[in-house]
Structure formats: structure tokens, C-alpha cells
Design a protein around this motif. Structure first.
Motif, mmCIF file in Angstrom:
data_model
loop_
_atom_site.group_PDB
_atom_site.id
_atom_site.type_symbol
_atom_site.label_atom_id
_atom_site.label_comp_id
_atom_site.label_asym_id
_atom_site.label_seq_id
_atom_site.Cartn_x
_atom_site.Cartn_y
_atom_site.Cartn_z
ATOM 1 N N GLY A 5 79.714 23.185 -30.142
ATOM 2 C CA GLY A 5 78.927 22.047 -29.696
ATOM 3 C C GLY A 5 77.647 21.867 -30.487
ATOM 4 N N LEU A 6 77.304 22.815 -31.347
ATOM 5 C CA LEU A 6 76.076 22.717 -32.137
ATOM 6 C C LEU A 6 76.281 21.803 -33.332
ATOM 7 N N GLU A 52 68.638 17.903 -29.258
ATOM 8 C CA GLU A 52 69.547 18.716 -28.462
ATOM 9 C C GLU A 52 69.004 20.129 -28.342
ATOM 10 N N ASP A 54 69.614 23.693 -28.544
ATOM 11 C CA ASP A 54 70.594 24.619 -29.115
ATOM 12 C C ASP A 54 70.957 25.735 -28.138
ATOM 13 N N ILE A 57 73.135 24.467 -25.330
ATOM 14 C CA ILE A 57 74.502 24.206 -25.795
ATOM 15 C C ILE A 57 75.267 25.520 -25.939
ATOM 16 N N SER A 60 76.160 26.641 -22.481
ATOM 17 C CA SER A 60 77.195 25.817 -21.847
ATOM 18 C C SER A 60 78.573 26.067 -22.448
ATOM 19 N N ASN A 61 78.620 26.721 -23.596
ATOM 20 C CA ASN A 61 79.889 27.059 -24.223
ATOM 21 C C ASN A 61 80.272 28.517 -24.003
#
Length: 181
Positions: A5-6, A52, A54, A57, A60-61
Motif C-alpha cells: 500500500g506504500l 499518506e 506510511d 499504511i 493496516s497491512n
């Protein structure tokens, strides 16, 4: 790394997706590897093309943040003996670690040191009373030395903090370790 997602950190209005950073700082997901301080970004640098978070993200992953290791205030402070060093981790922008020290009269040599290799925590150190009054503070200006051209890593300076605090009489103080940059 789109799987995680990054996305790369760049700048606007340019189409450059690899922001090299400014002064001594650069984003990990940009082109800041040659800077003294390279950190995960939340897009709060000048002209960022991605606002965003980092670390959010990454979490969340599936990669959870490290649990907070020490209390964040005088009530939850970690009682600390002066005889041995303590290791800890500042996990988020809002995390602080607070240590309670009981000591007799004399000088306390207090030091907070970031990781030796590629530190990404700029530390502010405070001595506080139980009610939160700041009795002493150290927050040196972070900078870089020995900056090289290319992929040679520069050396960061001013990332740690030190206070030589004089206790006039026996008592309790609280030492606060805070990541400020």
C-alpha cells in the motif's frame, strides 16, 4: 511497494516521485537515503505529492506497531534505578517515555541516545516535577556532518540529548524522553 500500500514520496507540481528531502531530512519512501535523518513520512513536508501516513499504511497491512514499553506520564512512569542503562522505543509521534527517579543530592548525568546506525529519532529530554513543571530540557538542533555525494550515508548530529541535573536535596524527578523530529 504497491503490495504493502506504500507509494513513493515526491513533490508537486513535479512528477518526481523521489523527493530527496530538505536540510538533513528525507523520506524513506523518497530519495532521502543520503540524508542524515531518513524517516517514514506522513506527507507533511513542503509540496508533498502524497499526504499518506506510511506507518498507518504499514500497520493496516498487518505489521502492527510495537507495544508502548513505558508510561507516558508521571502517574504511569517507570521507576528507574540509576545504576544501569535502559533501552526503549518511541513507537509513534505521540509516544513519550517517562521514568521516575528517586535520588539524593548531587548531579544526575542523564543521557538519551538514538540508534547508533541510521538513527531516525530526534530526541528531546526533559526533567520534570510530579506536576509536570519542566525543570530542565535538552533538545539539540539536529544536523549532519560528513555529507557525501552519491549513496554514501551522512552522519547525523544532535539526535540525542543530555542533561546534567543538580539535585539540591533528596527527592523524586521524572525524566521524559520524547521524539520531536
Amino acid at each position: 511497494l504497491f503490495r504493502s500500500g506504500l507509494r513513493h514520496d515526491g513533490t508537486l507540481p513535479s512528477t518526481n516521485n523521489y523527493y530527496a528531502g530538505h536540510e538533513n531530512w528525507g523520506p524513506i519512501m523518497g530519495g532521502g537515503a543520503t540524508n542524515a535523518v531518513s524517516q517514514w513520512s506522513n506527507g507533511n513536508y513542503p509540496s508533498a505529492n502524497r499526504a499518506e501516513d506510511d506507518l498507518g499504511i504499514i500497520a493496516s497491512n498487518g505489521a502492527a506497531l510495537i507495544a508502548d514499553d513505558y508510561g507516558d506520564n508521571s502517574i504511569d512512569a517507570h521507576a528507574t534505578a540509576l545504576s544501569s542503562p535502559i533501552s526503549g522505543v518511541i513507537t509513534t509521534e505521540g509516544d513519550v517515555d517517562v521514568f521516575e527517579i528517586e535520588a539524593g543530592p548531587g548531579t544526575l548525568n542523564l543521557r538519551a541516545t538514538p540508534a547508533a546506525y541510521s538513527p531516525n529519532l530526534d530526541i528531546k529530554l526533559q526533567v520534570q516535577s510530579a506536576d509536570g513543571t519542566v525543570l530542565a530540557e535538552s533538545d539539540p538542533l539536529s544536523d549532519e556532518a560528513n555529507m557525501q555525494v552519491g549513496w554514501v550515508t551522512s552522519t547525523s548530529t544532535g539526535m540525542g540529548a543530555a542533561i546534567d541535573y543538580v539535585m539540591a536535596s533528596a527527592g523524586t524527578i521524572y525524566v521524559v524522553v520524547d521524539g520531536v523530529g
